[in-house]
Design a protein around this motif. Sequence first.
Motif, PDB file in Angstrom:
ATOM      1  N   UNK A 201     -33.696   3.965 -29.319  1.00  0.00           N
ATOM      2  CA  UNK A 201     -33.645   3.024 -30.433  1.00  0.00           C
ATOM      3  C   UNK A 201     -33.219   1.639 -29.961  1.00  0.00           C
ATOM      4  N   UNK A 202     -32.196   1.592 -29.113  1.00  0.00           N
ATOM      5  CA  UNK A 202     -31.751   0.296 -28.583  1.00  0.00           C
ATOM      6  C   UNK A 202     -32.837  -0.340 -27.725  1.00  0.00           C
ATOM      7  N   UNK A 203     -33.502   0.457 -26.893  1.00  0.00           N
ATOM      8  CA  UNK A 203     -34.541  -0.069 -26.008  1.00  0.00           C
ATOM      9  C   UNK A 203     -35.662  -0.727 -26.799  1.00  0.00           C
ATOM     10  N   UNK A 204     -36.030  -0.127 -27.930  1.00  0.00           N
ATOM     11  CA  UNK A 204     -37.186  -0.612 -28.685  1.00  0.00           C
ATOM     12  C   UNK A 204     -36.786  -1.423 -29.920  1.00  0.00           C
ATOM     13  N   UNK A 205     -35.490  -1.657 -30.102  1.00  0.00           N
ATOM     14  CA  UNK A 205     -35.048  -2.422 -31.264  1.00  0.00           C
ATOM     15  C   UNK A 205     -35.420  -1.750 -32.568  1.00  0.00           C
ATOM     16  N   UNK A 206     -35.296  -0.430 -32.602  1.00  0.00           N
ATOM     17  CA  UNK A 206     -35.776   0.356 -33.739  1.00  0.00           C
ATOM     18  C   UNK A 206     -34.634   1.065 -34.449  1.00  0.00           C
ATOM     19  N   UNK A 207     -34.927   1.528 -35.661  1.00  0.00           N
ATOM     20  CA  UNK A 207     -34.000   2.363 -36.401  1.00  0.00           C
ATOM     21  C   UNK A 207     -34.131   3.817 -36.003  1.00  0.00           C
ATOM     22  N   UNK A 208     -33.303   4.662 -36.635  1.00  0.00           N
ATOM     23  CA  UNK A 208     -33.224   6.089 -36.294  1.00  0.00           C
ATOM     24  C   UNK A 208     -33.281   6.901 -37.586  1.00  0.00           C
ATOM     25  N   UNK A 209     -33.994   8.042 -37.542  1.00  0.00           N
ATOM     26  CA  UNK A 209     -34.000   8.992 -38.664  1.00  0.00           C
ATOM     27  C   UNK A 209     -33.978  10.401 -38.071  1.00  0.00           C
ATOM     28  N   UNK A 210     -32.840  11.073 -38.202  1.00  0.00           N
ATOM     29  CA  UNK A 210     -32.613  12.365 -37.546  1.00  0.00           C
ATOM     30  C   UNK A 210     -32.624  13.500 -38.556  1.00  0.00           C
ATOM     31  N   UNK A 211     -33.454  14.529 -38.327  1.00  0.00           N
ATOM     32  CA  UNK A 211     -33.365  15.770 -39.086  1.00  0.00           C
ATOM     33  C   UNK A 211     -32.101  16.513 -38.659  1.00  0.00           C
ATOM     34  N   UNK A 212     -31.277  16.911 -39.621  1.00  0.00           N
ATOM     35  CA  UNK A 212     -30.076  17.678 -39.282  1.00  0.00           C
ATOM     36  C   UNK A 212     -29.935  18.852 -40.240  1.00  0.00           C
ATOM     37  N   UNK A 213     -30.237  20.047 -39.712  1.00  0.00           N
ATOM     38  CA  UNK A 213     -30.069  21.279 -40.484  1.00  0.00           C
ATOM     39  C   UNK A 213     -28.793  22.024 -40.084  1.00  0.00           C
ATOM     40  N   UNK A 214     -28.190  21.672 -38.952  1.00  0.00           N
ATOM     41  CA  UNK A 214     -27.022  22.405 -38.456  1.00  0.00           C
ATOM     42  C   UNK A 214     -25.955  22.460 -39.544  1.00  0.00           C
ATOM     43  N   UNK A 215     -25.366  23.627 -39.781  1.00  0.00           N
ATOM     44  CA  UNK A 215     -24.510  23.830 -40.954  1.00  0.00           C
ATOM     45  C   UNK A 215     -23.032  23.534 -40.720  1.00  0.00           C
ATOM     46  N   UNK A 216     -22.291  23.487 -41.834  1.00  0.00           N
ATOM     47  CA  UNK A 216     -20.838  23.517 -41.833  1.00  0.00           C
ATOM     48  C   UNK A 216     -20.152  22.495 -40.953  1.00  0.00           C
ATOM     49  N   UNK A 217     -19.000  22.882 -40.380  1.00  0.00           N
ATOM     50  CA  UNK A 217     -18.234  21.964 -39.532  1.00  0.00           C
ATOM     51  C   UNK A 217     -19.019  21.440 -38.332  1.00  0.00           C
ATOM     52  N   UNK A 218     -19.935  22.254 -37.790  1.00  0.00           N
ATOM     53  CA  UNK A 218     -20.762  21.782 -36.680  1.00  0.00           C
ATOM     54  C   UNK A 218     -21.613  20.598 -37.126  1.00  0.00           C
ATOM     55  N   UNK A 219     -22.302  20.751 -38.259  1.00  0.00           N
ATOM     56  CA  UNK A 219     -23.123  19.653 -38.761  1.00  0.00           C
ATOM     57  C   UNK A 219     -22.294  18.430 -39.104  1.00  0.00           C
TER      58      UNK A 219
END
Length: 390
Positions: A201-219
Amino acid sequence: MQADLVIAGATTPDGQRVDIAITGATITTVAEAGTAPSAARRIDAAGKLVSPSFVEGHIHLDKTLIGLPFIPHIPGDTVAKRIAAEKHLRRTLTMPVEERGGRLIEQVAAFGTGAIRSHVDIDTEVGLKGLHALLALRERYRHLVDIEIVAFPQSGIFKDPGTADLLDAAMREGADLVGGLDPAGIDDDVTGHLDTVFDLAEKHGAGVDIHLHDPGPLGAFELRQIADRTKASGLEGRVVVSHAFALGMIDPAEFARTAKALADSRVAIMTNGPGPVAMPPVKRLKAEGVTVFAGSDNIRDAWSPYGDGDLLRRAMIVGYRQDFNADEDVAHAFQMVTALPASVLGLEGYGLAPGCRADLVLIPAGSVPEAVAGVPGGRTVLKRGKVIAG
């Protein structure tokens, strides 16, 4: 000066009855009903609700099976199994992404969607083929929708060696944002995965959109790690975490700590109002200063046989799941498919004021709560001042 088009007697989301004059692709006047200038064309709204077009915060144009005969769902009880099932199905499809994705674009545009953020799979099997298909779709359908593309490592980054280089190439070739997926659950390397995503993202001057399914305290831990990297990279306001089921699974103390980190770094959360899993608590997050917006996610594909891309229906689903019954809460569900994703996507000229783009939808309802509760059809849709559905 004569306008090209006047929408007469429409009801705004805040309850005002107005005339809207449009010249070219731009709203030129919003005035009390009955006072609009003359126009070459007139639409009598007769009190219908007028809104800026819906904004699709999360969709997968490359995955949809629309246009094909109905394909039975392939079961899989983990994200990894669902990924494997999708890859198997993808190898058998004869209709190209350009055809399936195009049909879905036409469908959502007719519902009133004027802007889309679509994720596209990038992996060592499909390479950049999906990206090239979406770039072609973006150009072909620019008269109907504006499309923003997320380069999405559906098979992981380290689990699928070579994907990091493909993500880099995807950003060079026209993707707008860098995606990610379950740093722990898929790649088993939270630090390495997030470092790769944010470095790109920094290299390309771009934003980020992350899928996050990991549950509970880990997520929740991963969410705080994302928030830390967002601030360190100077990407406040340009990072989204999609799904974030963990926010609906943690105790109050951990929720407060995580929500504060998200608010301080201006990381937004996307939810599709999922069925059998935990959902981010929208009102609690709003109270903590966290932006939560909505998207359709999967629409009749290998992940789910459901969905049609109607964001008014999606607002109803979110409101239903979150027990939104008071008018002000139902109105917030509507904002989750209009103003809030427009802000997250950085859409310029979005709104109902003079100078805004004439990307509008007329809904046969007298108010926002009535529209969300009833999900009426028969809408009239304008893109850049031209009627594209009605």
